[in-house]
Design a protein around this motif. Sequence first.
Motif, PDB file in Angstrom:
ATOM      1  N   MET A   1       0.837  -1.177   0.000  1.00 37.41           N
ATOM      2  CA  MET A   1       0.000   0.000   0.000  1.00 37.41           C
ATOM      3  C   MET A   1       0.884   1.242   0.000  1.00 37.41           C
ATOM      4  SD  MET A   1      -1.558   0.562   3.829  1.00 37.41           S
ATOM      5  CE  MET A   1      -0.619  -0.306   5.051  1.00 37.41           C
ATOM      6  N   ARG A   2       0.324   2.336  -0.426  1.00 36.82           N
ATOM      7  CA  ARG A   2       1.015   3.621  -0.406  1.00 36.82           C
ATOM      8  C   ARG A   2       0.490   4.417   0.789  1.00 36.82           C
ATOM      9  NH1 ARG A   2       1.015   7.040  -5.618  1.00 36.82           N
ATOM     10  NH2 ARG A   2       2.965   5.943  -5.879  1.00 36.82           N
ATOM     11  N   VAL A   3       1.419   5.026   1.536  1.00 35.49           N
ATOM     12  CA  VAL A   3       1.057   5.869   2.670  1.00 35.49           C
ATOM     13  C   VAL A   3       1.556   7.275   2.369  1.00 35.49           C
ATOM     14  CG1 VAL A   3       1.292   6.251   5.150  1.00 35.49           C
ATOM     15  CG2 VAL A   3       1.244   3.917   4.254  1.00 35.49           C
ATOM     16  N   THR A   4       0.651   8.244   2.461  1.00 31.21           N
ATOM     17  CA  THR A   4       0.983   9.646   2.215  1.00 31.21           C
ATOM     18  C   THR A   4       0.725  10.422   3.492  1.00 31.21           C
ATOM     19  OG1 THR A   4       0.297   9.410  -0.090  1.00 31.21           O
ATOM     20  CG2 THR A   4       0.517  11.651   0.761  1.00 31.21           C
ATOM     21  N   PHE A   5       1.749  11.101   3.978  1.00 30.26           N
ATOM     22  CA  PHE A   5       1.605  11.883   5.196  1.00 30.26           C
ATOM     23  C   PHE A   5       2.652  12.985   5.209  1.00 30.26           C
ATOM     24  CE2 PHE A   5       4.185   8.200   5.874  1.00 30.26           C
ATOM     25  CZ  PHE A   5       5.175   8.519   6.788  1.00 30.26           C
ATOM     26  N   THR A   6       2.509  13.895   6.157  1.00 30.82           N
ATOM     27  CA  THR A   6       3.435  15.011   6.286  1.00 30.82           C
ATOM     28  C   THR A   6       4.437  14.687   7.381  1.00 30.82           C
ATOM     29  OG1 THR A   6       1.720  16.551   5.612  1.00 30.82           O
ATOM     30  CG2 THR A   6       3.613  17.493   6.737  1.00 30.82           C
ATOM     31  N   VAL A   7       5.711  14.821   7.058  1.00 30.32           N
ATOM     32  CA  VAL A   7       6.769  14.577   8.033  1.00 30.32           C
ATOM     33  C   VAL A   7       7.616  15.837   8.109  1.00 30.32           C
ATOM     34  CG1 VAL A   7       8.740  13.146   8.670  1.00 30.32           C
ATOM     35  CG2 VAL A   7       6.799  12.124   7.469  1.00 30.32           C
ATOM     36  N   ASN A   8       7.675  16.404   9.294  1.00 29.23           N
ATOM     37  CA  ASN A   8       8.466  17.618   9.532  1.00 29.23           C
ATOM     38  C   ASN A   8       8.140  18.716   8.529  1.00 29.23           C
ATOM     39  OD1 ASN A   8       9.671  16.260  11.668  1.00 29.23           O
ATOM     40  ND2 ASN A   8      11.332  15.503  10.395  1.00 29.23           N
ATOM     41  N   VAL A  17       4.315  -0.301   1.347  1.00 27.11           N
ATOM     42  CA  VAL A  17       4.314  -0.483   2.797  1.00 27.11           C
ATOM     43  C   VAL A  17       3.437  -1.691   3.111  1.00 27.11           C
ATOM     44  CG1 VAL A  17       3.620   0.556   5.006  1.00 27.11           C
ATOM     45  CG2 VAL A  17       4.660   1.986   3.223  1.00 27.11           C
ATOM     46  N   TRP A  18       3.950  -2.628   3.871  1.00 25.68           N
ATOM     47  CA  TRP A  18       3.145  -3.790   4.224  1.00 25.68           C
ATOM     48  C   TRP A  18       2.366  -3.487   5.498  1.00 25.68           C
ATOM     49  CZ3 TRP A  18       4.623  -6.578   8.677  1.00 25.68           C
ATOM     50  CH2 TRP A  18       5.900  -6.310   9.162  1.00 25.68           C
ATOM     51  N   GLU A  19       1.285  -4.199   5.714  1.00 28.34           N
ATOM     52  CA  GLU A  19       0.339  -3.879   6.780  1.00 28.34           C
ATOM     53  C   GLU A  19       0.959  -3.790   8.161  1.00 28.34           C
ATOM     54  OE1 GLU A  19      -3.297  -6.087   6.860  1.00 28.34           O
ATOM     55  OE2 GLU A  19      -3.445  -6.046   4.679  1.00 28.34           O
ATOM     56  N   GLY A  20       1.921  -4.615   8.469  1.00 29.58           N
ATOM     57  CA  GLY A  20       2.517  -4.629   9.802  1.00 29.58           C
ATOM     58  C   GLY A  20       3.714  -3.709   9.978  1.00 29.58           C
ATOM     59  N   GLU A  21       4.058  -2.966   8.949  1.00 26.57           N
ATOM     60  CA  GLU A  21       5.244  -2.103   9.008  1.00 26.57           C
ATOM     61  C   GLU A  21       4.998  -0.923   9.945  1.00 26.57           C
ATOM     62  OE1 GLU A  21       8.118  -0.078   5.663  1.00 26.57           O
ATOM     63  OE2 GLU A  21       6.810  -1.734   5.112  1.00 26.57           O
ATOM     64  N   SER A  22       5.935  -0.673  10.819  1.00 26.85           N
ATOM     65  CA  SER A  22       5.754   0.400  11.795  1.00 26.85           C
ATOM     66  C   SER A  22       6.130   1.755  11.212  1.00 26.85           C
ATOM     67  CB  SER A  22       6.605   0.135  13.045  1.00 26.85           C
ATOM     68  OG  SER A  22       7.979   0.328  12.762  1.00 26.85           O
ATOM     69  N   LEU A  23       5.549   2.778  11.790  1.00 27.12           N
ATOM     70  CA  LEU A  23       5.910   4.143  11.433  1.00 27.12           C
ATOM     71  C   LEU A  23       7.397   4.352  11.675  1.00 27.12           C
ATOM     72  CD1 LEU A  23       5.198   7.037  10.600  1.00 27.12           C
ATOM     73  CD2 LEU A  23       4.506   7.440  12.989  1.00 27.12           C
ATOM     74  N   ALA A  59       6.597   5.527  17.986  1.00 21.38           N
ATOM     75  CA  ALA A  59       6.486   5.200  16.561  1.00 21.38           C
ATOM     76  C   ALA A  59       6.596   3.705  16.304  1.00 21.38           C
ATOM     77  CB  ALA A  59       7.540   5.966  15.766  1.00 21.38           C
ATOM     78  N   CYS A  60       7.187   2.962  17.235  1.00 26.73           N
ATOM     79  CA  CYS A  60       7.292   1.514  17.043  1.00 26.73           C
ATOM     80  C   CYS A  60       5.941   0.825  17.184  1.00 26.73           C
ATOM     81  CB  CYS A  60       8.294   0.904  18.014  1.00 26.73           C
ATOM     82  SG  CYS A  60       7.767   0.868  19.753  1.00 26.73           S
ATOM     83  N   LEU A  61       4.983   1.491  17.845  1.00 25.29           N
ATOM     84  CA  LEU A  61       3.660   0.900  18.064  1.00 25.29           C
ATOM     85  C   LEU A  61       2.611   1.374  17.073  1.00 25.29           C
ATOM     86  CD1 LEU A  61       3.371   1.053  21.956  1.00 25.29           C
ATOM     87  CD2 LEU A  61       4.098  -0.871  20.507  1.00 25.29           C
ATOM     88  N   VAL A  62       2.971   2.331  16.224  1.00 21.32           N
ATOM     89  CA  VAL A  62       2.033   2.889  15.257  1.00 21.32           C
ATOM     90  C   VAL A  62       2.284   2.223  13.914  1.00 21.32           C
ATOM     91  CG1 VAL A  62       1.301   4.994  14.056  1.00 21.32           C
ATOM     92  CG2 VAL A  62       1.945   5.093  16.476  1.00 21.32           C
ATOM     93  N   ALA A  63       1.263   1.597  13.368  1.00 25.74           N
ATOM     94  CA  ALA A  63       1.385   1.035  12.022  1.00 25.74           C
ATOM     95  C   ALA A  63       1.509   2.203  11.048  1.00 25.74           C
ATOM     96  CB  ALA A  63       0.176   0.182  11.680  1.00 25.74           C
ATOM     97  N   ALA A  64       2.383   2.070  10.080  1.00 26.42           N
ATOM     98  CA  ALA A  64       2.613   3.162   9.129  1.00 26.42           C
ATOM     99  C   ALA A  64       1.311   3.617   8.481  1.00 26.42           C
ATOM    100  CB  ALA A  64       3.630   2.736   8.072  1.00 26.42           C
TER     101      ALA A  64
END
Length: 174
Positions: A1-8, A17-23, A59-64
Amino acid sequence: MRVTFTVNGRRHEADDVWEGESLLYVLRERMGLPGSKNACEQGECGSCTVRLDGESVCACLVAAGQAEGREVVTVEGLAEYARERDGSAPAGGSGDLAPVQQAFIDAGAVQCGFCTPGLLVAADELIERNPQPSDADIREALSGNLCRCTGYEKIMDAVRLAAARADDSAQEVV
């Protein structure tokens, strides 16, 4: 999947990005932002703390995928985030630092540095939320961040210093 978000403050896309991949993994390995540290991977140490829509999270507990369309601020983005939030200038010292980062340096609150990014992010959120925190407030805000080097007194000093400087700055504006 593609994840689009704002970083800094900048829009990013992460592909495949696979489902279990962490932020945390996406930030460190895909985006080259190594400031958030990978230690326990269980949300117990706080070394991976980032702000997600303004709130401190491990961030280790947040799925990407949970970051889709959201805003993430890492330790690398604290200076810019502080400028946008407060209209503040860089703290000076060695480079372009957020006020809380400079306070940690000035108070000698950095030893090995592994826990420092998470502590900085948590302290920054605390001071934004509560510009005049008590020692109990500081302890509570940092309670999810473990440091094995310092004994915490210099860290407490740094947060007190950052809060005092922020309060002084706010009073100058008024």
